[in-house]
Design a protein around this motif. Sequence first.
Motif, PDB file in Angstrom:
ATOM      1  N   ARG A 104       0.802  -1.227   0.000  1.00 20.20           N
ATOM      2  CA  ARG A 104       0.000   0.000   0.000  1.00 20.20           C
ATOM      3  C   ARG A 104       0.835   1.277   0.000  1.00 20.20           C
ATOM      4  O   ARG A 104       0.352   2.336  -0.386  1.00 20.20           O
ATOM      5  N   GLU A 105       2.111   1.183   0.411  1.00 15.75           N
ATOM      6  CA  GLU A 105       2.964   2.377   0.472  1.00 15.75           C
ATOM      7  C   GLU A 105       3.514   2.793  -0.888  1.00 15.75           C
ATOM      8  O   GLU A 105       4.089   3.876  -1.017  1.00 15.75           O
ATOM      9  N   TYR A 106       3.322   1.943  -1.912  1.00 18.20           N
ATOM     10  CA  TYR A 106       3.947   2.202  -3.213  1.00 18.20           C
ATOM     11  C   TYR A 106       2.965   2.681  -4.281  1.00 18.20           C
ATOM     12  O   TYR A 106       3.342   2.823  -5.443  1.00 18.20           O
ATOM     13  N   PHE A 107       1.720   2.940  -3.908  1.00 23.25           N
ATOM     14  CA  PHE A 107       0.712   3.298  -4.905  1.00 23.25           C
ATOM     15  C   PHE A 107       1.029   4.622  -5.600  1.00 23.25           C
ATOM     16  O   PHE A 107       0.885   4.752  -6.808  1.00 23.25           O
ATOM     17  N   LEU A 108       1.461   5.630  -4.851  1.00 17.76           N
ATOM     18  CA  LEU A 108       1.772   6.926  -5.460  1.00 17.76           C
ATOM     19  C   LEU A 108       2.996   6.823  -6.355  1.00 17.76           C
ATOM     20  O   LEU A 108       3.038   7.416  -7.443  1.00 17.76           O
ATOM     21  N   ILE A 124       5.691  17.088  -4.418  1.00 17.48           N
ATOM     22  CA  ILE A 124       4.481  16.510  -3.827  1.00 17.48           C
ATOM     23  C   ILE A 124       4.129  17.329  -2.599  1.00 17.48           C
ATOM     24  O   ILE A 124       4.892  17.378  -1.624  1.00 17.48           O
ATOM     25  N   ASP A 125       2.968  17.992  -2.652  1.00 18.15           N
ATOM     26  CA  ASP A 125       2.482  18.768  -1.511  1.00 18.15           C
ATOM     27  C   ASP A 125       1.723  17.826  -0.586  1.00 18.15           C
ATOM     28  O   ASP A 125       0.637  17.353  -0.912  1.00 18.15           O
ATOM     29  N   CYS A 126       2.306  17.542   0.582  1.00 18.02           N
ATOM     30  CA  CYS A 126       1.725  16.567   1.510  1.00 18.02           C
ATOM     31  C   CYS A 126       0.727  17.219   2.466  1.00 18.02           C
ATOM     32  O   CYS A 126       0.788  18.418   2.732  1.00 18.02           O
ATOM     33  N   SER A 127      -0.159  16.402   3.001  1.00 27.35           N
ATOM     34  CA  SER A 127      -1.122  16.886   3.984  1.00 27.35           C
ATOM     35  C   SER A 127      -0.437  17.033   5.342  1.00 27.35           C
ATOM     36  O   SER A 127       0.623  16.436   5.583  1.00 27.35           O
ATOM     37  N   PRO A 128      -1.030  17.829   6.259  1.00 26.68           N
ATOM     38  CA  PRO A 128      -0.439  17.995   7.589  1.00 26.68           C
ATOM     39  C   PRO A 128      -0.719  16.792   8.482  1.00 26.68           C
ATOM     40  O   PRO A 128      -1.451  16.875   9.463  1.00 26.68           O
ATOM     41  N   SER A 129      -0.138  15.667   8.122  1.00 31.81           N
ATOM     42  CA  SER A 129      -0.280  14.439   8.903  1.00 31.81           C
ATOM     43  C   SER A 129       0.848  13.499   8.493  1.00 31.81           C
ATOM     44  O   SER A 129       1.556  13.748   7.516  1.00 31.81           O
ATOM     45  N   LEU A 130       0.993  12.416   9.254  1.00 31.45           N
ATOM     46  CA  LEU A 130       1.960  11.383   8.869  1.00 31.45           C
ATOM     47  C   LEU A 130       1.204  10.109   8.507  1.00 31.45           C
ATOM     48  O   LEU A 130       1.626   9.005   8.822  1.00 31.45           O
ATOM     49  N   GLY A 131       0.073  10.289   7.818  1.00 28.86           N
ATOM     50  CA  GLY A 131      -0.759   9.173   7.413  1.00 28.86           C
ATOM     51  C   GLY A 131      -0.209   8.438   6.206  1.00 28.86           C
ATOM     52  O   GLY A 131       0.896   8.697   5.729  1.00 28.86           O
ATOM     53  N   LEU A 132      -1.010   7.542   5.688  1.00 30.72           N
ATOM     54  CA  LEU A 132      -0.573   6.632   4.630  1.00 30.72           C
ATOM     55  C   LEU A 132      -0.246   7.357   3.332  1.00 30.72           C
ATOM     56  O   LEU A 132       0.675   6.961   2.614  1.00 30.72           O
ATOM     57  N   ILE A 133      -0.968   8.427   3.013  1.00 23.80           N
ATOM     58  CA  ILE A 133      -0.681   9.143   1.775  1.00 23.80           C
ATOM     59  C   ILE A 133       0.656   9.879   1.883  1.00 23.80           C
ATOM     60  O   ILE A 133       1.436   9.916   0.931  1.00 23.80           O
ATOM     61  N   THR A 134       0.940  10.437   3.053  1.00 20.00           N
ATOM     62  CA  THR A 134       2.248  11.070   3.259  1.00 20.00           C
ATOM     63  C   THR A 134       3.358  10.036   3.191  1.00 20.00           C
ATOM     64  O   THR A 134       4.422  10.285   2.604  1.00 20.00           O
ATOM     65  N   VAL A 135       3.146   8.867   3.766  1.00 20.81           N
ATOM     66  CA  VAL A 135       4.134   7.784   3.657  1.00 20.81           C
ATOM     67  C   VAL A 135       4.321   7.388   2.197  1.00 20.81           C
ATOM     68  O   VAL A 135       5.446   7.136   1.746  1.00 20.81           O
TER      69      VAL A 135
END
Length: 257
Positions: A104-108, A124-135
């Motif tokens: 799941r970490e390699y989708f982006l 890549i503009d990341c969201s203010p979190s350390l969630g899965l999309i940021t990973v």
Amino acid sequence: MGKIIAIANQKGGVGKTTTATNLSAALAVMEYKVLLVDADPQANATSGLGVDPDGLEKSAYECLLGQADAHDCIVETTTPNLWLLPTRIDLVGAELELVEQENREYFLSRAIEPVRDEYDFIFIDCSPSLGLITVNALTAANSVLIPIQSEYFALEGLGKLLNTVRIVQTRLNRNLSIEGLLITMYDGRLKLARQVVEDVRKHFNHLVFDTLIYRNTRLAEAPSFGLPIIMHDATCQGAVNYLNLASELLKRNKMKK
């Protein structure tokens, strides 16, 4: 092959999107081909570059989940040489959908790989979190640029982010490096701001960019016009700061202006 730089900090309000849009635009006016990936469900980078999130047929959501090719989702911006992979609020659901997926970490990384050779830089503009999309963003990136606000709690949470970077380096992306720490919202009249800069440079030394991003009214208002600062007011301090940052980034990467 384009260099992929994630702009991340789980602390909100530190200038991630401002840096993502304006650094991208500064490099674009220097005639580098740049793609900005909006990986924040708030879609501020998307609207800040003049694209209506509600009017999108395809976005980062479909691209991330493999439902659309990146070529079909990327749009041109009004800034020459700058393209955008836009997003909308439904990206927040992608995190839930990815949880049960294998690798799941390699989708982006897989999503943007087909277009990587078409650009000099991909931010890549990341969201203010350390969630899965940021990973996902850190796994896809060559490096991470970390904006830090020049205020009292500047270093709060930075250790957690750096620990996440180390975990990603160990388990998912051994080639991930730290591009640099960027001081934002700087006001040289304030003793506290000067002290924060001194402390950050003392702790992180060469990792800190020389360029400071000053507080600037024109810079703050530019997104409301759907423009990066370089297209809104190229002579203001905010524009000069981001042009200087772009030059410093090129120098660090041994690239010509």
